[in-house]
Enzyme design. Structure first.
Site, short mmCIF file in Angstrom:
data_model
loop_
_atom_site.label_atom_id
_atom_site.label_comp_id
_atom_site.label_asym_id
_atom_site.label_seq_id
_atom_site.Cartn_x
_atom_site.Cartn_y
_atom_site.Cartn_z
N ALA A 11 44.82 35.93 40.50
CA ALA A 11 44.94 35.00 41.57
C ALA A 11 43.41 34.42 41.29
O ALA A 11 42.32 34.97 41.06
CB ALA A 11 44.96 35.43 43.00
N GLY A 69 47.19 39.29 39.75
CA GLY A 69 48.47 38.43 39.89
C GLY A 69 48.94 38.11 38.41
O GLY A 69 50.23 37.71 38.41
N GLU A 97 51.07 40.73 37.78
CA GLU A 97 52.32 40.67 38.52
C GLU A 97 53.12 39.70 38.03
O GLU A 97 54.50 39.75 38.23
CB GLU A 97 51.62 40.14 40.02
CG GLU A 97 51.12 41.59 40.62
CD GLU A 97 50.55 41.23 42.13
OE1 GLU A 97 49.61 40.21 42.10
OE2 GLU A 97 50.75 41.82 42.92
N GLU A 132 42.75 44.30 41.95
CA GLU A 132 42.71 44.08 43.18
C GLU A 132 41.73 44.86 44.10
O GLU A 132 40.98 44.44 44.91
CB GLU A 132 43.89 43.75 43.77
CG GLU A 132 44.65 42.22 43.58
CD GLU A 132 45.51 42.69 42.14
OE1 GLU A 132 45.27 43.98 41.35
OE2 GLU A 132 46.26 41.96 41.92
C1 3H9 Z 1 44.86 38.95 42.77
O1 3H9 Z 1 45.30 38.46 41.63
C2 3H9 Z 1 45.59 38.91 43.81
C3 3H9 Z 1 46.84 38.94 43.73
O2 3H9 Z 1 47.37 40.35 43.59
C4 3H9 Z 1 47.77 38.58 44.74
C5 3H9 Z 1 47.75 37.19 45.31
C6 3H9 Z 1 48.51 36.65 46.56
N1 3H9 Z 1 39.38 33.95 40.02
O3 3H9 Z 1 33.90 37.82 34.32
P1 3H9 Z 1 33.60 36.82 33.51
C7 3H9 Z 1 35.63 33.54 36.44
S1 3H9 Z 1 43.11 39.08 42.84
C8 3H9 Z 1 38.16 33.10 39.85
O4 3H9 Z 1 32.26 36.45 33.35
P2 3H9 Z 1 34.54 38.19 30.88
C9 3H9 Z 1 34.06 34.44 36.71
O5 3H9 Z 1 33.56 34.07 38.14
C10 3H9 Z 1 42.35 38.84 41.32
N2 3H9 Z 1 37.57 33.19 38.97
O6 3H9 Z 1 34.30 37.07 31.77
C11 3H9 Z 1 33.45 33.56 35.42
O7 3H9 Z 1 32.98 32.28 36.19
P3 3H9 Z 1 31.56 31.71 35.90
C12 3H9 Z 1 42.52 40.02 40.53
C13 3H9 Z 1 37.48 34.21 38.11
O8 3H9 Z 1 35.22 37.76 29.74
C14 3H9 Z 1 34.46 33.37 34.60
O9 3H9 Z 1 35.55 33.28 35.25
N3 3H9 Z 1 41.90 39.67 39.07
C15 3H9 Z 1 38.12 35.08 38.00
O10 3H9 Z 1 33.50 39.19 30.78
C16 3H9 Z 1 34.19 34.17 33.43
O11 3H9 Z 1 34.39 35.42 33.96
C17 3H9 Z 1 40.71 40.15 38.99
O12 3H9 Z 1 39.90 40.91 39.67
C18 3H9 Z 1 39.28 35.01 39.20
N4 3H9 Z 1 40.50 35.94 39.21
O13 3H9 Z 1 35.55 38.98 31.71
C19 3H9 Z 1 40.19 39.99 37.54
N5 3H9 Z 1 37.96 36.02 37.00
O14 3H9 Z 1 31.65 31.32 34.28
C20 3H9 Z 1 38.71 39.36 37.62
C21 3H9 Z 1 37.24 35.48 36.46
O15 3H9 Z 1 31.41 30.48 36.63
N6 3H9 Z 1 38.17 38.90 36.40
N7 3H9 Z 1 36.53 34.41 36.91
O16 3H9 Z 1 30.40 32.86 36.20
C22 3H9 Z 1 37.71 39.85 35.54
O17 3H9 Z 1 37.89 41.11 35.53
C23 3H9 Z 1 37.02 39.29 34.64
O18 3H9 Z 1 36.58 38.05 34.65
C24 3H9 Z 1 37.88 39.21 32.98
C25 3H9 Z 1 37.03 38.41 32.03
C26 3H9 Z 1 38.06 40.78 32.51
C27 3H9 Z 1 39.29 38.60 32.98
#
Ligand code: 3H9
Length: 693
Positions: free
Chosen positions: A66, A105, A108, A128
């Site tokens: 998400a 998500g 999911e 999450e």
């Molecule tokens: C969810 O899914 C809830 C659902 O179950 C239910 C819903 C109803 N959203 O980390 P990076 C941005 S909760 C918005 O530096 P990497 C991040 O801030 C979500 N932005 O890259 C950054 O921005 P900026 C569950 C996001 O290659 C840019 O993307 N998912 C999100 O080192 C690059 O990110 C997570 O918790 C997001 N979801 O790593 C996953 N994700 O460039 C969270 C990233 O402006 N994300 N951004 O600073 C991660 O673990 C890592 O970002 C990922 C990439 C491994 C994907």
């Protein structure tokens, strides 16, 4: 190709439709993606030529979940759980084609599809819980149905991802695709159609949860594990409850229960803190006056001076990243000992299966030990890690300046000393900075990058980049005594020592700080790092409790006695009535009228001065932003993640309350509690620290 929204389009390839998601950087499931997914599936359903649908993403990854930036704002329809129910109920097979990370998500979405294929490098996770949440779009109900609750529990409750080979073995995915993902997924879809494979709706699977229904121990055992690793966190228990519900409730009821838990967590302060931290950790790398495209200095070879605990740990960081290190010690005997410790650390990792014997040899092979500083002539970066003595450091830096090639960066690992003074010993102050590692340096993720007055922008940018390469979280700070972290920490040290003079005992102070969420209280920590650090028999005046306990050889854990007693080889503190008695007698002799001190006062005195010092640090521009200080405290000092760091916590408590309490303490105990001008200013303006992030 038909554009459905700005982030989603539909492409027809014969009887297969490809639903492309393109929402850089990580294909987060923001509103245009959700709407595009829902409308795309409806379009494909209504098109009789289309027999199967492949969901696939552009860019570096499948969906990372998400859009966290939307959380806390009014939700926009369609909601993700509803979109995914449309996937689930679709009468044409949906195949999720995964590369990069299918997280939250994103996973999911894949679980609501009917089949899943992935490239070998793909990863799958439900992180999450790390945001203080649980998977809220069916993840807690579908994953246990697909792979069984025993395997689903750690994925849901720790948030740690698994790789494609494991995902295939456990049944999360159906096939690993070698070569082009879109082509592989289309071929898989054609196979599904040709073989007339039955639809695999995870929501209807019962076998794995039926097996688990009479095994309550699965959950009891897992909860025991969590009690050790997730103390204080609310989300992991909610995750377990939701997976338990998958076993005991029908799918629709389980989904409803998952939603309730999700909403509860979302509205709580823990998730707010953890979501704040997610962005804080990413913000820290952005320094206003350092452009993104600053040219970097190539660091091919590193020198480390000092093979003690610190130098050894620093060396390991670089060789772990494949960068050769020349390790310098004054005497062969110290060098041999230092190299021996490094080897032992690697051997322990190998014995735990974390690396092979070959890995150990390869890493040791990257270290060149020497007793000649001249051997640093060809390195690109030197980190000095000798003990804290200004004269010694100055001598080393003037030698380094003569030995090292032009353009080599010279860094000191000092924790307190003035980096400008050290830089002034060289002809290249623009190449000098502080790299303050935290002990043990091979374990702790925090690194303070200390910017001296003349350090150049490319040198700073290079330091931030190399920190990332060695997997550290680097925070840029300015020069002052103790920089940001230790300067704030010294406030708690002072107050903890005053509290035991005024009437508390170490165990009470420690319990309050531990219950707040720190891994241990201040006195247990002093025992761990050694009460004799910076103390000597010769200079001891016997005029403090610390002097007295050190004079008795109570150096802490290493001596099996300090503020507490320890059984030999054990780290568990046991009461030391003799120390309590010493504290009471000493304080009374010093004229203190001991009093009962409330837990609330202990907490406020151990925490609010840290916040106040943080405000002074911001005022003086020693740190870039309040959230950087939170990153420092969470990664360097054990501040509980679910409380977001001292500056976030202050906003939560209310800056007006923090200021009032500081003023009250100032009146009672003096100017150690003098409020920072910035704190007063923010309160006056009705603002929070967050306004400065
Ligand atoms: C969810 O899914 C809830 C659902 O179950 C239910 C819903 C109803 N959203 O980390 P990076 C941005 S909760 C918005 O530096 P990497 C991040 O801030 C979500 N932005 O890259 C950054 O921005 P900026 C569950 C996001 O290659 C840019 O993307 N998912 C999100 O080192 C690059 O990110 C997570 O918790 C997001 N979801 O790593 C996953 N994700 O460039 C969270 C990233 O402006 N994300 N951004 O600073 C991660 O673990 C890592 O970002 C990922 C990439 C491994 C994907």
């Amino acid at each position: 190709m038909v554009a459905i929204t700005e982030a989603v389009s539909l492409e027809k390839q014969g009887e297969i439709a490809l639903l492309w998601i393109d929402n850089p950087p990580v294909n987060a499931l923001g509103h245009p993606v959700r709407k595009g997914m829902a409308d795309g599936i409806t379009m494909a359903m209504n098109d009789d030529d289309i027999k199967a649908i492949v969901v696939i993403c552009k860019g570096r990854t499948f969906c990372a979940g998400a859009d966290i930036r939307e959380f806390g704002k009014p939700p926009l329809e369609p909601h993700l759980p509803d979109v995914l129910n449309t996937f689930d109920q679709c009468s044409k097979p949906i195949i999720a084609a995964i590369h990069g990370t299918a997280f939250g998500g994103g996973l999911e979405t894949a679980l609501s599809s009917h089949f899943r294929v992935a490239v070998p490098s793909a990863q799958f996770g439900l992180p999450e819980v790390k945001l203080g949440l649980l998977p809220g779009a069916g993840g807690t109900q579908r994953l246990p149905r697909l792979i069984g609750p025993e395997k689903a529990l750690p994925m849901v409750a720790t948030g740690n991802p698994i790789r494609a080979d494991k995902a295939l073995k456990e049944g999360v995915i159906d096939e690993i695709v070698a070569g082009d993902l879109a082509e592989g997924a289309i071929a898989f879809a054609q196979k599904v159609l040709a073989e007339k494979r039955p639809m695999r709706r995870v929501s209807t699977m019962t076998e794995k949860i039926d097996e688990a229904r009479n095994k309550p121990e699965i959950f009891a055992d897992y909860r025991k594990q969590l009690a050790k690793t997730a103390r204080g966190f609310e989300a992991p228990e909610a995750c377990v409850k939701a997976v338990e519900a998958a076993v005991h409730k029908p799918f629709a009821e389980g989904l409803k229960y998952e939603r309730e838990l999700f909403q509860q967590l979302m509205s709580g302060s823990q998730s707010a803190a953890q979501r704040y931290y997610f962005f804080a950790e990413r913000e820290v790398a952005k320094i206003p006056d350092i452009p993104k495209d600053t040219p970097l200095i190539d660091i091919k070879k590193v020198g480390v001076i000092g093979a003690g605990t610190m130098g050894g740990g620093i060396t390991m960081n670089f060789v772990n990243a494949g960068i050769p290190v020349t390790l310098v010690e004054a005497k062969q005997e110290f060098l041999d000992r230092g190299l021996g410790v490094i080897k032992k650390n690697y051997d322990i990792s190998a014995s735990k299966g974390k690396m092979t014997a070959d890995d150990v040899s390869a890493r040791m092979g990257l270290i060149k030990g020497t007793t000649h500083m001249e051997d640093l002539a060809d390195v690109d970066l030197v980190i000095e890690a000798v003990f804290e003595n200004m004269d010694l450091k100055k001598e080393i830096f003037s030698k380094l300046d003569a030995i090292c090639k032009p353009g080599a960066i010279l860094a000191t690992n000092t924790s307190y000393l003035n980096v400008d003074e050290i830089a002034a010993m060289t002809q290249r102050p623009e190449y000098v900075l502080g790299l303050h590692f935290f002990s043990p340096a091979n374990v702790m993720r925090l690194l303070e990058v200390v910017r001296a007055a003349k350090t150049s922008i490319p040198v700073l940018a290079t330091a931030m980049a190399i920190a990332k390469k060695i997997k550290k979280i680097a925070v840029m700070v300015g020069v002052c005594h103790g920089f940001a972290g230790n300067r704030m920490f010294s406030q708690r040290r002072r107050e903890s020592e005053k509290l035991i003079l005024e009437g508390a005992l170490p165990a009470q102070v420690d319990k309050v700080v531990y219950d707040f969420g720190f891994p241990m209280g201040p006195f247990q920590l002093y025992d761990l790092i050694g009460n004799d650090l910076g103390w000597s028999k010769e200079t001891s005046t016997g005029d403090s409790i610390r002097d007295l306990i050190c004079e008795q050889g109570r150096f802490g854990l290493k001596a099996s006695k300090g503020y507490y007693n320890y059984d030999p080889g054990s780290r568990v503190p046991k009461p030391a009535p003799e120390v309590d008695q010493l504290i009471v007698e000493f304080s009374e002799k010093k004229g203190y009228k001991r009093r009962g001190i409330s837990d609330e006062e202990i907490l406020q005195r151990c925490i609010y001065p840290i916040i106040n010092e943080g405000a002074k640090i911001l005022e003086e521009k020693i740190a870039v932003r309040p959230s950087d200080l939170d990153v420092i405290w969470i990664n360097g000092y054990g501040w509980p993640l679910y409380r977001g760091g001292p500056m976030f916590y202050a906003d939560l408590v209310g800056l007006d309350k923090v200021l009032d309490v500081m003023k009250k303490f100032q009146a009672e105990h003096g100017d150690d509690f003098k409020p920072a001008a910035l704190l007063e200013k923010l309160v006056k303006e009705g603002k929070k620290f967050a306004s400065l992030n």
